[in-house]
Write an enzyme that holds these catalytic residues in place. Structure first.
Site, short mmCIF file in Angstrom:
data_model
loop_
_atom_site.label_atom_id
_atom_site.label_comp_id
_atom_site.label_asym_id
_atom_site.label_seq_id
_atom_site.Cartn_x
_atom_site.Cartn_y
_atom_site.Cartn_z
N SER A 1 96.91 39.59 112.76
CA SER A 1 97.33 38.21 112.96
C SER A 1 97.08 37.40 111.69
O SER A 1 95.99 37.43 111.12
CB SER A 1 96.54 37.62 114.13
OG SER A 1 96.92 36.30 114.30
N GLY A 2 98.10 36.69 111.25
CA GLY A 2 97.97 35.85 110.06
C GLY A 2 98.28 36.59 108.77
O GLY A 2 98.13 36.04 107.69
N THR B 1 105.57 37.07 110.55
CA THR B 1 106.66 36.18 110.95
C THR B 1 107.37 35.65 109.71
O THR B 1 108.60 35.60 109.66
CB THR B 1 106.10 35.02 111.79
OG1 THR B 1 105.37 35.60 112.85
CG2 THR B 1 107.19 34.15 112.33
N ASN C 1 95.32 32.08 112.67
CA ASN C 1 96.62 31.72 112.08
C ASN C 1 97.09 30.41 112.71
O ASN C 1 97.08 30.26 113.93
CB ASN C 1 97.62 32.86 112.39
CG ASN C 1 98.98 32.59 111.79
OD1 ASN C 1 99.20 31.56 111.16
ND2 ASN C 1 99.89 33.52 111.99
N SER D 1 100.46 31.19 114.87
CA SER D 1 100.38 32.57 115.34
C SER D 1 101.43 32.83 116.42
O SER D 1 101.61 32.03 117.34
CB SER D 1 98.98 32.81 115.88
OG SER D 1 98.90 34.13 116.32
N SER D 2 102.13 33.94 116.27
CA SER D 2 103.14 34.28 117.28
C SER D 2 102.39 34.77 118.52
O SER D 2 101.62 35.71 118.43
CB SER D 2 104.04 35.39 116.78
OG SER D 2 104.43 35.11 115.46
N GLY E 1 100.22 40.30 115.84
CA GLY E 1 99.40 41.24 115.07
C GLY E 1 98.15 41.65 115.82
O GLY E 1 97.75 41.03 116.81
N GLU F 1 94.59 41.96 117.08
CA GLU F 1 93.65 40.83 117.22
C GLU F 1 92.29 41.29 117.68
O GLU F 1 92.17 42.10 118.60
CB GLU F 1 94.19 39.83 118.25
CG GLU F 1 95.29 38.98 117.70
CD GLU F 1 95.85 38.00 118.71
OE1 GLU F 1 96.62 37.13 118.29
OE2 GLU F 1 95.52 38.11 119.91
N1 LIG Z 1 105.19 34.96 101.90
C1 LIG Z 1 104.45 33.90 102.19
N2 LIG Z 1 104.46 32.84 101.37
C2 LIG Z 1 103.71 31.76 101.64
N3 LIG Z 1 102.93 31.65 102.73
C3 LIG Z 1 102.90 32.66 103.59
C4 LIG Z 1 103.66 33.85 103.36
N4 LIG Z 1 103.41 34.68 104.37
C5 LIG Z 1 102.55 34.05 105.18
N5 LIG Z 1 102.24 32.85 104.72
C6 LIG Z 1 101.29 31.87 105.32
O1 LIG Z 1 100.51 32.52 106.25
C7 LIG Z 1 100.66 31.95 107.53
C8 LIG Z 1 100.63 33.04 108.58
O2 LIG Z 1 101.74 33.85 108.48
P1 LIG Z 1 102.50 34.42 109.78
O3 LIG Z 1 102.63 33.38 110.79
O4 LIG Z 1 103.72 35.03 109.26
O5 LIG Z 1 101.50 35.49 110.22
P2 LIG Z 1 101.73 36.60 111.32
O6 LIG Z 1 101.47 37.88 110.67
O7 LIG Z 1 103.05 36.39 111.92
O8 LIG Z 1 100.58 36.29 112.31
P3 LIG Z 1 100.59 36.43 113.92
O9 LIG Z 1 100.45 37.85 114.19
O10 LIG Z 1 99.44 35.63 114.29
O11 LIG Z 1 101.86 35.88 114.35
C9 LIG Z 1 101.96 31.24 107.50
O12 LIG Z 1 101.97 30.15 108.37
C10 LIG Z 1 102.05 30.80 106.06
O13 LIG Z 1 101.34 29.60 105.89
MG LIG Z 2 103.73 35.82 113.64
#
Ligand SMILES: Nc1ncnc2c1ncn2[C@@H]1O[C@H](COP(=O)(O)OP(=O)(O)OP(=O)(O)O)[C@@H](O)[C@H]1O
Ligand SMILES: [Mg+2]
Length: 1117
Positions: free
Chosen positions: A116-117, A121, A166, A169-170, A396, A398
């Site tokens: 996660s994070g 996404t 996050n 977070s999705s 992701g 957790e």
């Molecule tokens: N390529 C990137 N460029 C800039 N910031 C990013 C990038 N990837 C992720 N982030 C930052 O990290 C944060 C978390 O990313 P994201 O929501 O994609 O995580 P995740 O893997 O989908 O987590 P979860 O499993 O909780 O959904 C985003 O809100 C953003 O602020």
């Molecule tokens: Mg996500």
């Protein structure tokens, strides 16, 4: 050495290696160890290089800040480029996937994993936006693209929430299939959602928030909308909204609300649908505010009552539900079993449970409805066959402090994804090498199949046992479930529990009694069993679903179809765990049919901070993601494989022997092909049914060659087609030409015939005409002959008559002529008489007159042709008549004398004297001395020193009492050596004086009577000797030998003085090149010789001996 050049070619194109920070592909890491792996990641992360490859797998580090690497220029840069051509980027993977989908017709899936994070996404959105940017364009296509992209903000608002890990977070799993047509243009998409973490609706762990949409609605909706929804813009008024982190840094809920509404509109939501959705969201908030109080009944049971009915009322108004129906549903529970209906009252706890269950169900069903609704909008409009690109973005892995059923499900899903990764990249690959008989050393890796089995095994898997427990009659609690687990899974090496009697964890205090622990691939997770059973059951009392169904709100009705009394289904609905397992199973099967592309997201730190790289955290992720093993397999293995048949089919045009057909086994064909292309042997391995290519570059080389070859083939086809087309066209033209020629020839012949015919007619008519005219002429001739006879007769008579007439006339004329001739004869005689008389008198007068006229004309002509008045003008008009000769010469003389006189009359006295002097000079020297001509033009100035005016000569001037006639500087020749000394020479009427030039002192003053003669040479020199009277006082020192530039003037002046003085004789001037000079006692001969100008231009004088002084005068050039 074609092989060599091809490698060189391939290397030129490789810019992955250029300016690389660390290594861009972990496969190139040397030495390969966990430390070097982490160092490389860290180094690249520190330089903002967040992407790194392991072969075709992309590792993505979350930068936690926006980087300028997602611009449209970057999209263009990566577009249609080979995967390894540029530095690692998620766009390269997206491009590769999109191109294989478009060009090779292979369905793709993009698997994005990480905890996660870690940025899954974000990565999925980047992939989608890249594909949208590079795929086709056009109004329809753009609309589809926009709808697909805009589905993200809608789903994120409803399905994402801030967690401790996050901020976005999705909280649901999402798999999106994007469908493309054969050209690669998007047609539409299908979204599948997996298990929304609905418990979050009613309760959020500390530091976390509810789903974003609640906060967005309250912050961003207009006052009017809020009033309609009966809401207040105050988070604290709603029990379901946690307060401690309502506002999240960097999240603008109000702005996001507008984005979401806009996105909903683009996706195709109708205004009333949006309104309904918002009403449901408001209803959930209202629901949270309904509170219950206990009320004891007379039968001793506890009953619950709604505390404050206001919220209930408002909620019912919003959803169009009758308040009493809902109130009753919160107080009673009706259980139906085989025609029986038993109604029991709910106590306060049960009422709260029912309320929360309703809220969770309401929200999760709303979410599922949204997905369905979006799918309706974005689904492909055609039924034509399409290609699919799936993008999987699932929650992701957790590990929280307090992990419940949701985390268990989420982590199970991640286990499955890891499994599929292992299956495809590690196990499957290695097994394939063995199967194909490729030499292979096995690489050890951790296979998490055993953990998956622990969870999903149909007999004794945890999910199966949970289901069993839920369906079991009797009292079922979370504890009984744990007991069951303890008995069944006790021996499983990844399962840990304290209650297990045989357990080695009996004294493990980190493992509480109501918990069990699973050693996941990504680490150990402690799950609290509390709520497992309930959440798995996902029970919603039938009274509530029926109450909802009764609502006068179209959307609510749709969401609770089981509330329809007409369709009462007594069967228990499938449990949440079962549903999830089934959908995960479907998903995995789906993924396995597609070509996988992996993005492995890694979280650099736990603080959501940019620039921090926590080694331990990253190391942990690298380990559990099996990235090291991935690199090892990759390094040892082959990048690409393909069965022989399709390989031969694809590349057979690259070799003459395999093109167009290879007769023989496909494998041999491929071998021949590769040998012909001189692919190095270490680059390929031949398996039993497949060829293995070690390096992607070799594959790109093949592809590049194929592309070129296809172009050549296309040219060949074009050439043949054009040739055929031209030939067909030519034949057609030829055929047409024959037809045209035939027609033309016919026409030409016809025309020629017509011409001949008309010509014949013309010739005929001419001939006939000619014949007719000939006849006519003959007839006319006859007629004329007849007429001629008559005419001749008439002429004859006429002639006779005229002859007679002429004779008569002649006679008459003769008579008249005699008379005339007589008269003329008389006249002539008279005139002759008269002429005699005239000539005797008039002749002389005319002669005189003529002569007079001639003389007059001569004088007048002379007058106008007079020559100039210059005495030297020799011109005189020519003589006109010989008889004027004498007069003419005389007149010329007279005129000359007269003009000389006129000329002389102009002279003044001085000028006259000058001319006299000049005249005298000419008499003396002309024709005798060569110096003379040069003196003619010089004016005889006399006083060259201006002696009277110059104060320097004042003394000298006063020494002479006479008027100075000439003052000049002369050279006095030294008698001894012939050298000259400058002396002032003064001449007066009486004497001449020689004085020192500097001092003006008189050296000699000689009375002129003492000078007897002067001698000069005939040449151009200025030497002169003044000879003195022998015996005179002046003659003591001897004669003077002097030289002067003004010799002619001096001597002329001396001569003149002598001529005018009465007391003296005329001065004698000797002009000769040799003369004697008296020097004291000696007589010295001065001799002038001519020297060539070479020896200098000046006159030199030398004493040759005591008798001879030689003066050499240069001849003039
Ligand atoms: N390529 C990137 N460029 C800039 N910031 C990013 C990038 N990837 C992720 N982030 C930052 O990290 C944060 C978390 O990313 P994201 O929501 O994609 O995580 P995740 O893997 O989908 O987590 P979860 O499993 O909780 O959904 C985003 O809100 C953003 O602020
Ligand atoms: Mg996500």
């Amino acid at each position: 050495m074609q092989g060599g050049t091809t490698t060189a070619k391939m290397e030129v194109k490789t810019s992955l290696l250029d300016n690389m920070i660390g290594v861009g592909d972990m496969v190139l890491l040397e030495p390969l160890s966990e430390d070097s792996f982490l160092d490389n990641l860290k180094k690249r992360f520190d330089h903002s290089e967040i992407y790194t490859y392991i072969g075709s797998v992309v590792i993505s580090m979350n930068p936690y800040r926006s980087l300028p690497i997602y611009t449209p220029e970057k999209v263009e840069e990566y577009r249609n480029r080979n995967f390894y051509e540029l530095s690692p980027h998620i766009y390269a993977l997206a491009d590769e996937a999109y191109r294989s989908l478009r060009d090779q017709d292979k369905d793709q899936c993009i698997l994005i994993t990480g905890e996660s994070g870690a940025g899954k996404t974000e990565a999925s959105k980047l992939v989608m936006s890249y594909v949208a940017a590079v795929c086709g364009k056009g109004h329809e296509v753009n609309k589809v693209k926009e709808q697909l992209l805009q589905s993200n903000p809608v789903l994120e608002a409803f399905g994402n929430a801030k967690t401790v890990r996050n901020d976005n977070s999705s909280r649901f799993g999402k798999y999106m299939d994007i469908e493309f047509d054969f050209k690669g243009d998007p047609l539409g998409g299908v979204i599948s959602n997996y298990l929304l973490e609905k418990s979050r609706v009613v309760k959020q762990p500390r530091g976390e928030r509810n789903f974003h949409v609640f906060y967005q609605l309250l912050s961003g909706a207009s006052d009017d909308t809020l009033r309609k929804l009966k809401l207040d813009r105050d988070f604290s008024k709603y029990n379901y909204l946690s307060l401690d982190s309502a506002a999240v840094n960097g999240l603008d809920d109000a702005a996001n609300f507008r984005t979401v509404r806009n996105a909903m509109q683009i996706v195709g939501f109708m205004e009333d649908e949006v309104q309904s959705v918002l009403e449901l969201v408001a209803a959930v908030l209202k629901l949270g505010n309904i509170e219950f109080k206990p009320e004891s009944r007379c039968n001793g049971t506890d009953e619950s009552r709604v505390k404050d009915k206001n919220d209930l009322k408002e909620m019912c108004e919003l959803l169009g539900i009758e308040q009493s129906v809902l109130e009753r549903a919160f107080s009673y529970r009706t259980v139906e079993a085989k025609m029986e209906k038993v109604s029991t009252t709910l106590n306060v706890a049960q009422a709260y449970y029912a309320r929360d269950a309703l809220a969770k169900n309401l929200y999760s069903r709303l979410f599922s409805w949204l997905v369905t609704r979006i799918n309706e909008s974005i689904q492909a409009q055609t039924k034509a066959r399409h290609k699919v690109m799936g993008v999987l973005d699932i929650y992701g892995f957790e590990i929280f402090e307090d992990n419940s059923f949701e985390q268990f499900i989420i982590n199970y899903c991640n286990e499955k994804l890891q499994q599929i990764f292992i299956e495809l990249t590690l196990r499957e690959e290695q097994e394939e090498y063995v199967r194909e008989g490729i030499e292979w050393t096995n690489i050890e890796y951790f296979n998490n199949a055993i953990i998956c089995d622990l969870i999903e095994n149909n007999q004794n898997g945890i999910l199966a046992m949970l289901d069993e427990e839920c369906l079991r009659p009797g009292t079922v609690t979370d504890e009984t479930f744990l007991d069951k687990l303890n008995t069944i899974c006790a021996d499983h090496q990844h399962f840990e529990s304290r209650l297990n009697k045989n357990s080695k964890f009996l004294n493990d205090h980190s493992l509480p009694h109501n918990c069990f622990r699973i050693q996941h691939y990504a680490g150990k997770v402690l799950y609290r069993v509390e709520g497992f059973v309930d959440k798995n059951n996902d029970l919603l009392y039938r009274d509530l679903s029926q109450a909802m169904y009764k609502a006068n709100h179209s959307l609510i009705k749709q969401l609770f179809p089981e509330g329809n009394p007409a369709k009462v289904n007594l069967k228990r609905p499938p449990t949440a765990g079962f549903q999830f397992r089934a959908s995960v199973g479907t998903l995995m099967r789906n993924l396995q049919t597609k070509n996988p592309n992996y993005i492995r997201c890694i979280k650099p730190n736990d603080k959501k901070a940019s620039h921090i790289f926590t080694d331990s955290l990253v190391c942990h992720q690298v380990r559990y993601l099996g990235l090291m093993e991935n690199v090892r397999v990759r390094r040892a293995g082959y990048a690409f494989r393909q069965p022989y048949e399709p390989c031969l089919e694809r590349y057979k045009m690259l070799c003459k022997r395999t093109w167009p057909h290879w007769k023989g086994p496909a494998r041999e064909g491929v071998e021949v092909l590769m040998a012909d292309l001189q692919i190095p042997a270490e680059e390929i391995a031949y398996g039993r049914s497949k060829i293995f290519i070690r390096n992607p570059r070799t594959l790109f080389f093949l592809e590049e060659k194929r592309k070129q070859c296809l172009q050549d083939l296309a040219t060949l086809i074009q050439k043949i087609y054009r040739g055929w087309k031209c030939r067909t066209h030519f034949l057609l033209m030829k055929k047409s030409q024959i037809v045209v020629a035939a027609w033309y020839r016919r026409y030409a012949q016809q025309k020629k015939y017509r011409n001949i015919k008309s010509a014949t007619t013309v010739v005929q008519s001419y001939t006939r005409g000619w014949q007719a005219r000939k006849l006519l002429r003959e007839l006319k001739y006859q007629k004329r002959c007849e007429e001629a006879v008559t005419t001749i007769a008439a002429f004859w008579h006429g002639t006779q008559a005229r002859l007679e007439l002429r004779r008569l006339k002649q006679e008459a004329r003769n008579k008249h002529a005699v008379t005339v001739i007589w008269a003329y004869w008389q006249g002539t005689k008279v005139r002759r008489e008269y002429r005699k008389f005239f000539r005797a008198n008039a002749g002389k007068k005319i002669y005189d007159f003529t002569i007079q006229r001639i003389i007059q004309k001569y004088f007048l002509g002379l007058k106008s042709n007079m020559p100039s008045m210059s005495p030297i003008d020799k011109k005189w008009p020519a003589r006109p008549y010989g008889f004027l000769d004498g007069v003419h010469t005389e007149l010329r003389k007279i005129f000359h004398h007269w003009r000389c006189k006129k000329y002389r009359d102009q002279f003044t006295e001085e000028k006259k004297a000058v001319y006299e002097e000049k005249l005298e000079a000419s008499e003396i020297f002309k024709g005798k001395k060569a110096l003379y001509p040069s003196s003619v033009s010089q004016p005889f100035k006399g006083d060259y020193l201006e002696i009277s005016k110059n104060p320097k000569y004042q003394k000298l001037n006063s020494a002479v009492d006479e008027k100075v006639l000439l003052a000049d500087v002369v050279n006095k020749i030294n008698r001894a050596n012939g050298k000259g000394t400058p002396r002032i020479f003064l001449l007066t009427k009486k004497n001449f004086v020689l004085a020192d030039q500097k001092t003006g002192q008189v050296k000699a003053s000689i009375p002129l009577p003492d000078v007897t003669s002067v001698s000069v040479s005939t040449q151009k020199d200025g030497f002169f000797a003044l000879k003195l009277k022998e015996g005179s006082a002046s003659a003591v020192k001897g004669d003077f030998l002097l030289s002067s530039e003004h010799l002619i003037e001096i001597i002329t002046k001396l001569h003149r003085i002598g001529a005018t003085a009465a007391d003296r004789e005329k001065l004698k001037v000797d002009i000769s090149d040799e003369f004697l000079v008296q020097f004291k006692q000696d007589k010295v001969c001065v001799k002038f010789i001519q020297s060539s100008p070479k020896n200098g231009n000046s006159v030199s004088c030398k004493r040759k001996n005591n008798r001879l002084l030689e003066v050499s005068v240069p001849t003039s050039p």
